[in-house]
Design an enzyme around this catalytic site. Structure first.
Site, PDB file in Angstrom:
ATOM      1  CG  HIS A 176      -1.816   1.235   1.246  1.00  0.00           C
ATOM      2  ND1 HIS A 176      -3.059   1.265   0.648  1.00  0.00           N
ATOM      3  CD2 HIS A 176      -1.632   2.473   1.789  1.00  0.00           C
ATOM      4  CE1 HIS A 176      -3.604   2.460   0.825  1.00  0.00           C
ATOM      5  NE2 HIS A 176      -2.756   3.208   1.503  1.00  0.00           N
ATOM      6  CB  CYS A 177       1.951   3.470  -2.608  1.00  0.00           C
ATOM      7  SG  CYS A 177       3.028   4.892  -2.887  1.00  0.00           S
ATOM      8  N   GLY A 178       1.327   5.086   0.450  1.00  0.00           N
ATOM      9  CA  GLY A 178       0.696   6.270   1.006  1.00  0.00           C
ATOM     10  C   GLY A 178       0.771   7.458   0.074  1.00  0.00           C
TER      11      GLY A 178
END
Length: 392
Positions: A189-191
């Site tokens: 998951h890429c913030g």
């Protein structure tokens, strides 16, 4: 000279912070101040801050900080997306304000005014594609499609149900606790994207990393050529050698040229340093993900494979130790035992040294097919859809 020393100190502190943050856990820095700075940046500072807030404002203040942490880190939010747009917008603004006055110049043509804008626009487009594209959400309506695309290897993936979505989890998928959905070929998951990186948008994510690396390199080289053009147009080297008597050699001229640049073009120098540092970070991040793509492995799977390999290694070491102990006991109970030289027994290999654990990744189909799988995800291929229709 005050501004020059401030810039030098700023560069050294920035380099120290970047190296400590990224490399502080490396074995070579174990027990050093680099490791301590890394711990402070990643854990210690926040822990001390939380304690300070609790001591000053009580439990309500600490709860407020934790709620902010929950919003920023444990649920989807556009905070980092806004920060990204602010960084790229402000950087381009400073480039325009500080450099466009010297374009066209001695080494740069007028077209760089337009190509730079186009390059930034393409970078933002790739950012939007990665952020708002479907990463490959697994639902009850399409779960059978993903089960056909990604078979279980019965090593790190076995048939099981997602406890949250209540559907079968296809191999290589994972339920993202932040987005609250199962994602096919889940990487992470890429913030910064406020989105998961999965089967369908890994290609956009890789293009984003590569393009922004090239964009930073383009900016670094272009600003460097602007400064080199100013040196040439203002005849700085000629003035230093003729009027100030400086020897016409690199070692003699370099300190004077650097001092002149820092005093006259400090904004451009800061931009060059900033873009070069970001380019190096992006190069490392892109290289890491490119290596994963070439072996058809995801970030999530690297941890799974590491756990599996460690477990297999411990199991085989235990079996080797048991076999060695058994042979030793049999040798002691035998009637005739050959005499073994002490030197030979000293240099004899331990059975544990022969323990080899092989990673059997069935999803690795050769780097060409692996790259093509990233460019053209399995679930989107027409051949898979046709095969599914025939089987049904």
């Amino acid at each position: 000279m005050g501004v020059e020393w401030v810039l030098v100190c700023h560069g050294l502190v920035t380099a120290l912070v970047v190296v400590s943050f990224l490399c502080g856990r490396w074995p070579i820095f174990e027990g050093t101040f680099i490791q301590r700075i890394h711990y402070f940046l990643t854990f210690g500072f926040y822990d001390y801050f939380l304690r300070f807030v609790g001591a000053v404002f009580g439990a309500k203040g600490a709860d407020a900080v934790l709620s902010v942490e929950n919003f920023c880190c444990d649920r989807p939010n556009p905070l980092l997306q806004i920060i990204y747009l602010a960084i790229i917008g402000s950087t381009y603004y400073f480039v325009v304000k500080s450099c466009f006055a010297y374009i066209p110049g001695y080494y740069l043509g007028d077209f760089h005014r337009y190509t730079s804008f186009l390059a930034v626009a393409v970078g933002i487009l790739l950012f939007l594609l990665t952020s708002f594209s479907d990463p490959g959400t697994v639902k009850a309506q399409n779960v059978s499609h993903y089960l056909s695309a990604y078979p279980y290897d019965n090593i790190i993936y076995e048939e099981k149900e997602c406890s949250t979505c209540k559907i079968l989890k296809p191999a290589r998928s994972k339920h993202c606790s932040i987005c609250d959905r199962c994602v096919a070929r889940f990487d992470h998951h890429c913030g910064w994207m406020n989105n998961c990186i999965g089967e369908k948008n890994t290609r956009y994510f890789m293009a984003f990393l590569l393009w922004h690396f090239l964009l930073c390199m383009y900016g670094t080289v272009a600003i460097g050529l602007v400064l080199a053009g100013r040196l040439k147009e203002l005849k700085v080297v000629y003035i230093l050698t003729v009027y100030y008597g400086v020897e016409n050699s690199f070692l003699d001229l370099a300190p004077h040229v650097v001092q002149w640049l820092l005093g006259s073009y400090n904004t451009q120098i800061l931009l060059v340093v900033f873009l070069a540092i970001v380019a190096m970070l992006l190069a490392g991040f892109f290289g890491y993900h490119a290596k994963l793509c070439l072996s058809n492995t995801t970030t999530n799977e690297t941890y799974k494979w590491q756990d599996y390999m460690d477990w297999q290694r411990k199991l085989k070491e235990a079996q080797a130790s048991a076999e060695a102990l058994k042979q030793s006991i049999n040798g002691m109970t035998s009637e005739k035992r050959p005499v073994v030289s002490k030197w030979r027994s000293f240099f004899r290999r331990s059975p544990l040294e022969d323990v080899v654990v092989v990673k059997n990744n069935i999803y690795d189909k050769g780097f060409i097919n692996n790259i093509w799988e990233v460019i053209s995800p399995l679930s989107t291929r027409r051949t898979l859809t046709q095969t599914k229709l025939k089987s049904s």
